[in-house]
Scaffold this motif. Structure first.
Motif, PDB file in Angstrom:
ATOM      1  N   ASP A 177      -4.855   3.587  -3.509  1.00 41.00           N
ATOM      2  CA  ASP A 177      -4.727   3.497  -2.047  1.00 41.00           C
ATOM      3  C   ASP A 177      -5.973   2.865  -1.437  1.00 41.00           C
ATOM      4  N   TRP A 200       1.959   3.234  -3.987  1.00 37.83           N
ATOM      5  CA  TRP A 200       1.073   3.737  -5.032  1.00 37.83           C
ATOM      6  C   TRP A 200       1.304   5.215  -5.343  1.00 37.83           C
ATOM      7  N   ALA A 253       0.817  -1.216   0.000  1.00 45.39           N
ATOM      8  CA  ALA A 253       0.000   0.000   0.000  1.00 45.39           C
ATOM      9  C   ALA A 253       0.849   1.264   0.000  1.00 45.39           C
TER      10      ALA A 253
END
Length: 401
Positions: free
Chosen positions: A294, A287, A284
Motif C-alpha cells: 500500500d 493489495w 492501490a
C-alpha cells in the motif's frame, strides 16, 4: 487457465499487428475533430437517436449470443468427460456449471465490448508502441483474481475491470478537457503530455512487476524484509528499462504547431493523463491490506503524477473518474451473479442495462470532447461491433487505440 493464457497471448499479438497496420488520423483531421464541439448539440435528431439506440440494442443482444455460443462450444465438456471418464450425471452437472459461467462471461464481455468500441480516443497523437501500458492494471487484476479470489472467475473479473478502466478514463478525461476549453494553454508543447503519461504508466508497470515478485517471495518463505528488497529491485529494473525505451519518444521541443492547434491538442493531452491517473490509481485497491505494498504503491503513483503546474492536471477530476469506474465495476460484478442459465430473456435484459449505460457514458464523453452527437456515437458503436466479423484487425485496433 492455459487456454486463457494462450488466447490472451494471441489477442495481444493480433493487437500489435493491428497497431502496425494503422497510422491513425492525420494531424489535420485530429485538430478538426477536437474543434468540432463548437457547433454540435447533444441530440440533433430524436428520430435518428431512437433508431440508432434500437440498432445498438439489437446488435448488443446478437453479440451476447455470439460470445455465449463460443463459450458453450461442446468441445470443452466432451474433452473433460473423455479425459476423466465422467458418468452421465456428472457430465450433465458440468454442462449446467458451464452454462452458468458462460452467461456471466458473455454478459461481461458484451458490456466491455460496448465500452471499448464506443469510445473515441482522448489522446490525439498517433498510436505509439507504449500505449498497451495503459492496460497493465487490467492484466494484473486478472492475475490477482486467479491467484487470490477464486470466487470470481479470472476472465469475468478481467473483462469487468477493463470496462472500469474505460469508464474511469472517459469520465476523468472528458471533464478535464471540458474544463480546459477556454483556458490559455497554447504555450504547452503537446508532446510533453506524451512523455509525462509514459513516465506515469511505466511507474505503474514497475509497481505491478514488483508486487508479483514480492508476493512470490513471501509465498516461498522469505522474510518481509527480503521480499521488500526483491520488490524494490524488480520495480526499479522495470522502470529503468522503460526509461531506456523512452529515449525513442520524440523531443517535445520539436513540435511546430500554431498556438490554437497546440492549445486544443494540449487539452486532449491533459485529459489523457487525467484518465490514465484515474485508471492507474485504482491499482492501490488491489493489495489486500498489505501495508508495505500500500505504502510503496501510493508513494510511487504520487511521485509519478507530480506534473508541473502548467500541465493543468486536476487530480480531483481523476479521482471522480476513478470513483465512477469503481462503482461501475461493482455493478458489473453484481450483474454477473444475477444471471441464470434457465431464463434467457431475463439474462438479455440484465445484459442490456450496463451495456447501454456504457454506451451512454461514451456518448456523453465523446460529445464533451469532440462534439459528437449521441446518435452518431451509438451508430459508430454498432458499426464497430460488427467489424470483428469482416475486419478483425480493424476491430482490434478500435478496441485499444
Amino acid at each position: 487457465m492455459k487456454i486463457c493464457v494462450k488466447s490472451l497471448t494471441l489477442f495481444t499479438c493480433l493487437f500489435f499487428i493491428s497497431s502496425l497496420a494503422h497510422s491513425g488520423l492525420s494531424k489535420e483531421e485530429q485538430f478538426n475533430l477536437l474543434n468540432h464541439y463548437n457547433n454540435a448539440s447533444l441530440v440533433e435528431d430524436s428520430l435518428k437517436l431512437l433508431i440508432s439506440s434500437s440498432r445498438l440494442a439489437v446488435s448488443t443482444v446478437i453479440n451476447y449470443g455470439f460470445w455465449y455460443g463460443i463459450c458453450r462450444s461442446p468441445e470443452v465438456v466432451t474433452a473433460l468427460t473423455g479425459r476423466f471418464d465422467l458418468p452421465r450425471t456428472e457430465e450433465s452437472e458440468l454442462q449446467e456449471v458451464k452454462a452458468s459461467f458462460c452467461n456471466q462471461l458473455a454478459a461481461v464481455i458484451t458490456s466491455t465490448e460496448v465500452a471499448l468500441t464506443g469510445h473515441l480516443s482522448l489522446w490525439p497523437l498517433e498510436l505509439t508502441w507504449w500505449q498497451p501500458l495503459r492496460f497493465a492494471g487490467t492484466a494484473y487484476v486478472g492475475y490477482q483474481t486467479y491467484t487470490n479470489c477464486p470466487f470470481y472467475p479470472a476472465a469475468v473479473m478481467t473483462a469487468a475491470y477493463l470496462s472500469h478502466e474505460e469508464v474511469a478514463r472517459n469520465v476523468a478525461g472528458a471533464t478535464t478537457i471540458r474544463a480546459l476549453r477556454h483556458k490559455d494553454i497554447g504555450k504547452t508543447q503537446p508532446l510533453n503530455y506524451a512523455l509525462s503519461e509514459y513516465k506515469m504508466l511505466s511507474s505503474v508497470a514497475g509497481i505491478i512487476v514488483g508486487a508479483i515478485v514480492y508476493k512470490k517471495m513471501l509465498n516461498r518463505g522469505l522474510t518481509s524484509v527480503k521480499a521488500a528488497f526483491a520488490y524494490m529491485i524488480s520495480a526499479s529494473l522495470t522502470k529503468t528499462l522503460s526509461t531506456i525505451c523512452s529515449l525513442s519518444l520524440p523531443n517535445s521541443g520539436s513540435a511546430d504547431r500554431v498556438e490554437k492547434e497546440a492549445g486544443a491538442i494540449a487539452a486532449a493531452g491533459a485529459g489523457a493523463i487525467a484518465g490514465s491517473v484515474a485508471a492507474a490509481g485504482t491499482i492501490a485497491l488491489w493489495w489486500h491490506g498489505d501495508l508495505f505494498l500500500d505504502t510503496a504503491t501510493l508513494s510511487t503513483i504520487a511521485f509519478a503524477i507530480v506534473i508541473p503546474a502548467h500541465y493543468h492536471i486536476d487530480v480531483a477530476r481523476a479521482v471522480v473518474g476513478m470513483t465512477y469506474g469503481v462503482v461501475f465495476l461493482q455493478f458489473l460484478l453484481q450483474q454477473s451473479l444475477e444471471l441464470d442459465s434457465r431464463h434467457l430473456m431475463r439474462n438479455i435484459a440484465i445484459t442490456l442495462a450496463p451495456a447501454l449505460a456504457l454506451a451512454l457514458f461514451n456518448g456523453l464523453s465523446n460529445h464533451a470532447v469532440y462534439g459528437v452527437t449521441l446518435e452518431e456515437s451509438f451508430t459508430e458503436t454498432t458499426r464497430n461491433q460488427w467489424k470483428k466479423f469482416y475486419a478483425p484487425l480493424d476491430y482490434l485496433y478500435t478496441l485499444f487505440h
